[in-house]
Design a protein around this motif. Structure first.
Motif, PDB file in Angstrom:
ATOM      1  N   MET A  97       0.756  -1.277   0.014  1.00  0.00           N
ATOM      2  CA  MET A  97      -0.063  -0.075  -0.012  1.00  0.00           C
ATOM      3  C   MET A  97       0.929   1.172   0.037  1.00  0.00           C
ATOM      4  O   MET A  97       0.487   2.221  -0.488  1.00  0.00           O
ATOM      5  CB  MET A  97      -1.087  -0.040   1.147  1.00  0.00           C
ATOM      6  N   LEU A  98       1.917   1.215   0.399  1.00  0.00           N
ATOM      7  CA  LEU A  98       2.782   2.228   0.739  1.00  0.00           C
ATOM      8  C   LEU A  98       3.369   2.806  -0.777  1.00  0.00           C
ATOM      9  O   LEU A  98       3.521   3.989  -1.282  1.00  0.00           O
ATOM     10  CB  LEU A  98       4.220   2.096   1.357  1.00  0.00           C
ATOM     11  N   ALA A 104       0.629   7.891  -6.544  1.00  0.00           N
ATOM     12  CA  ALA A 104      -0.729   8.524  -6.969  1.00  0.00           C
ATOM     13  C   ALA A 104      -0.536  10.007  -7.521  1.00  0.00           C
ATOM     14  O   ALA A 104       0.495  10.457  -7.061  1.00  0.00           O
ATOM     15  CB  ALA A 104      -1.704   8.591  -5.252  1.00  0.00           C
ATOM     16  N   GLU A 105      -1.284  10.363  -8.585  1.00  0.00           N
ATOM     17  CA  GLU A 105      -0.829  11.359  -9.383  1.00  0.00           C
ATOM     18  C   GLU A 105      -1.200  12.933  -8.662  1.00  0.00           C
ATOM     19  O   GLU A 105      -0.527  13.685  -8.749  1.00  0.00           O
ATOM     20  CB  GLU A 105      -1.418  11.243 -10.660  1.00  0.00           C
ATOM     21  N   ARG A 110      -3.002  11.075  -3.317  1.00  0.00           N
ATOM     22  CA  ARG A 110      -1.911  10.655  -2.312  1.00  0.00           C
ATOM     23  C   ARG A 110      -2.527  10.666  -0.821  1.00  0.00           C
ATOM     24  O   ARG A 110      -2.233   9.573  -0.293  1.00  0.00           O
ATOM     25  CB  ARG A 110      -0.884  11.743  -2.537  1.00  0.00           C
ATOM     26  N   LEU A 111      -3.162  11.905  -0.382  1.00  0.00           N
ATOM     27  CA  LEU A 111      -3.706  11.758   0.905  1.00  0.00           C
ATOM     28  C   LEU A 111      -4.673  10.595   1.063  1.00  0.00           C
ATOM     29  O   LEU A 111      -4.931   9.912   1.996  1.00  0.00           O
ATOM     30  CB  LEU A 111      -4.356  13.149   1.064  1.00  0.00           C
ATOM     31  N   GLY A 205       8.639  15.714  -1.467  1.00  0.00           N
ATOM     32  CA  GLY A 205       8.863  16.675  -0.569  1.00  0.00           C
ATOM     33  C   GLY A 205       7.693  16.736   0.299  1.00  0.00           C
ATOM     34  O   GLY A 205       7.360  17.736   0.963  1.00  0.00           O
ATOM     35  N   GLU A 206       6.845  15.738   0.525  1.00  0.00           N
ATOM     36  CA  GLU A 206       5.775  15.477   1.274  1.00  0.00           C
ATOM     37  C   GLU A 206       5.963  14.782   2.658  1.00  0.00           C
ATOM     38  O   GLU A 206       6.365  13.648   2.612  1.00  0.00           O
ATOM     39  CB  GLU A 206       4.264  15.048   0.535  1.00  0.00           C
ATOM     40  N   THR A 207       5.448  15.335   3.752  1.00  0.00           N
ATOM     41  CA  THR A 207       5.390  14.946   4.860  1.00  0.00           C
ATOM     42  C   THR A 207       3.921  14.662   5.668  1.00  0.00           C
ATOM     43  O   THR A 207       3.550  15.730   5.759  1.00  0.00           O
ATOM     44  CB  THR A 207       6.333  15.279   6.183  1.00  0.00           C
TER      45      THR A 207
END
Length: 401
Positions: A97-98, A104-105, A110-111, A205-207
Motif C-alpha cells: 500500500m505504501l 498517486a498522481e 495521495r492523501l 517533498g511531502e510529509t
C-alpha cells in the motif's frame, strides 16, 4: 492466519543481549505469524480461565492507576515483543500500500492513499494476552522487498519505542516514536499511545504527520479489545488533512471496529471526502461534490494470508533482536510449558536489573544505538534516526505474499 503453533526458529549469531557485554551466548530466533483477524479463535496456547486470572491479578489495583510498570507473568503473554507488534503492520502485508501513496498522481489521491494505508496498520489484538515489554536496547530489524524496518527500545521507564523505515527505490521514509500509557478504570484498561508518526514521500517533498488511536481493553459487559478514539493526519505541503474516528462498540457489540471520518482542505476546513466503514473489512470514501463512492481499503486483500518473517542470514541476527531476546520465553509459551516460560522471563528481567545496577554504580547513562532521543513537557518524546537509511535486514518477509 493466526500465530503459528510451530514457530519458525533459526540459530542466530551468538551475540550478547543488549548492554550485556558478557561473552557470547548461543540463542535461537523464534518468529511467529503476524496478528490477524482470525487469531482470537485459532490461538491454542492460551491458558484457561484468563478473564478470572486477569481480574485476580488486578484485584488490588486502584481505578485510575497507571499500569506502565505493571509486570505480567508469561501466562498473559503472546510469543512476541511489543516491538514486533509495533513493526508488523509495516512489513506483514499482502499488497504494497505504501507504493500507492508514492504513485498517486494528485495530492488528494495521495492523501486518500495515506488514509487507507494508515487504516491498514490498525491490527487486532487478542483479549487476555499482551506482548512482552521490550527491554532497554532491544531491537527488531526486518525487510520486505526494498522496505527495511528498524525498531529500538530507547527507554524502559517510561517505555518508549522508536521506529525508522526506508525504501530507497520508492524514496520514502517513516520515523515514529511510541510511548504507551495504560491506565486501569475498573471495568477496562485504556492505553493512550503518545508519540508522533511521520510518513515522508521524499521524491515529492511531502510529509504526512499522524497519531495513533487508543487501545481499549474491556472486561465487562463483554470482554474484548478495540482501537478507539481520534486520528488526525496532516500534510502541510499540500494543505490537505484527514480526521478519523475509531468508534467504540456499543454495549450490544454494535459498531465494533467501525471507522468514520473526513478528508478535507486544511485552510478552509472544507470536507472533500467522507470516510466510512470497518477497519477489519472495507472502508469507502464518498466525494461530497457528486456523491460517488469508492472502496479505498479491503482488509482481506491487504492482511489475510500475511507471511511469517524468516531468518535469511542467521550470522547477522543480533542478540538484541526481539526474536532472540525472548526466544526461550516464546518456546515455553508455545509449548504451554509455563514453568519454562516463567523462569526464562525471570532470567531476562534479572539480567536487565543487574545491568542497570552496574550502570548506576558507575554513574553511566544508557544511550540508544540507532536514535537520538529528546523529551520536553509540551511535545513529549521525540526520536530521530542516526543513520539516513535503514540497511537490509537478516530477517525478511517473503515477497510473494
Amino acid at each position: 492466519m493466526a500465530f503459528s503453533s510451530l514457530p519458525v526458529a533459526a540459530k542466530a549469531n551468538p551475540h550478547p543481549i543488549p548492554m550485556g557485554n558478557r561473552g557470547n551466548v548461543d540463542r535461537t530466533a523464534v518468529l511467529t505469524a503476524p496478528l490477524s483477524f482470525d487469531g482470537e479463535s485459532q490461538v491454542d496456547y492460551k491458558a484457561p480461565n484468563l478473564l478470572q486470572r486477569i481480574l485476580g491479578l488486578l484485584g488490588n489495583v486502584r481505578p485510575g492507576s497507571d499500569l506502565t510498570n505493571f509486570q505480567l507473568p508469561p501466562i498473559f503473554n503472546i510469543p512476541k515483543s511489543q516491538l514486533q507488534c509495533f513493526g508488523e503492520p509495516l512489513y506483514c502485508t499482502r499488497e504494497d500500500m505504501l507504493s500507492r501513496c508514492c504513485s498517486a498522481e494528485s495530492p488528494l489521491e495521495r492523501l486518500t492513499s495515506v488514509v487507507a494505508w494508515s487504516i491498514s496498520i490498525t491490527r487486532p489484538l487478542i483479549f487476555g494476552v499482551a506482548p512482552y515489554n521490550p527491554i532497554l536496547g532491544e531491537t527488531h530489524h526486518v525487510s520486505r522487498g526494498n522496505l527495511n524496518v528498524l525498531l529500538e527500545q530507547v527507554s524502559h521507564h517510561p517505555p518508549v519505542s522508536a521506529l525508522h523505515a526506508t525504501d530507497d527505490r520508492e524514496e520514502l521514509e517513516m520515523i515514529w516514536c511510541q510511548h504507551p500509557v495504560p491506565k486501569f478504570y475498573g471495568a477496562s484498561v485504556e492505553t493512550e499511545v503518545h508519540g508522533k508518526r511521520q510518513l515522508k514521500l521524499l521524491r515529492l517533498g511531502e510529509t504526512y504527520v499522524m497519531n495513533s488511536p487508543k487501545l481499549l481493553i474491556r472486561f465487562f459487559p463483554v470482554p474484548g479489545v478495540d482501537w478507539v478514539g481520534n486520528v488526525r493526519i496532516t500534510c502541510q505541503g499540500t494543505g490537505l488533512g484527514a480526521e478519523l474516528c475509531y468508534r467504540s462498540p456499543s454495549l450490544m457489540g454494535r459498531n465494533r471496529r467501525s471507522i468514520k471520518g473526513k478528508i478535507m482542505d486544511l485552510s478552509s476546513s472544507k470536507t472533500l471526502y467522507e470516510v466510512d466503514g470497518h477497519w477489519d473489512s472495507t472502508v469507502t470514501v464518498k466525494d461530497v461534490s457528486n456523491g460517488k463512492q469508492k472502496v479505498i481499503y479491503n482488509a482481506a486483500e491487504i492482511i489475510s494470508g500475511s507471511k511469517t518473517p524468516q531468518v535469511k542470514d542467521s550470522k547477522c541476527v543480533l542478540g538484541s533482536e526481539s526474536a532472540v531476546v525472548w526466544s526461550e520465553v516464546s518456546l515455553g509459551i508455545l509449548s504451554k510449558d509455563w514453568d519454562r516460560a516463567r523462569e526464562a522471563k525471570k532470567a531476562v528481567e534479572e539480567e536487565q536489573r543487574k545491568l542497570k545496577k552496574e550502570r548506576d554504580s558507575k554513574g553511566e547513562t544508557w544511550v540508544p544505538k540507532h536514535f537520538t532521543v529528546s523529551y520536553d513537557k509540551k511535545n513529549g518524546w521525540d526520536c530521530l534516526p542516526i543513520e539516513k537509511s535503514v540497511p537490509s535486514a537478516p530477517i525478511h518477509v517473503p515477497f510473494d505474499c
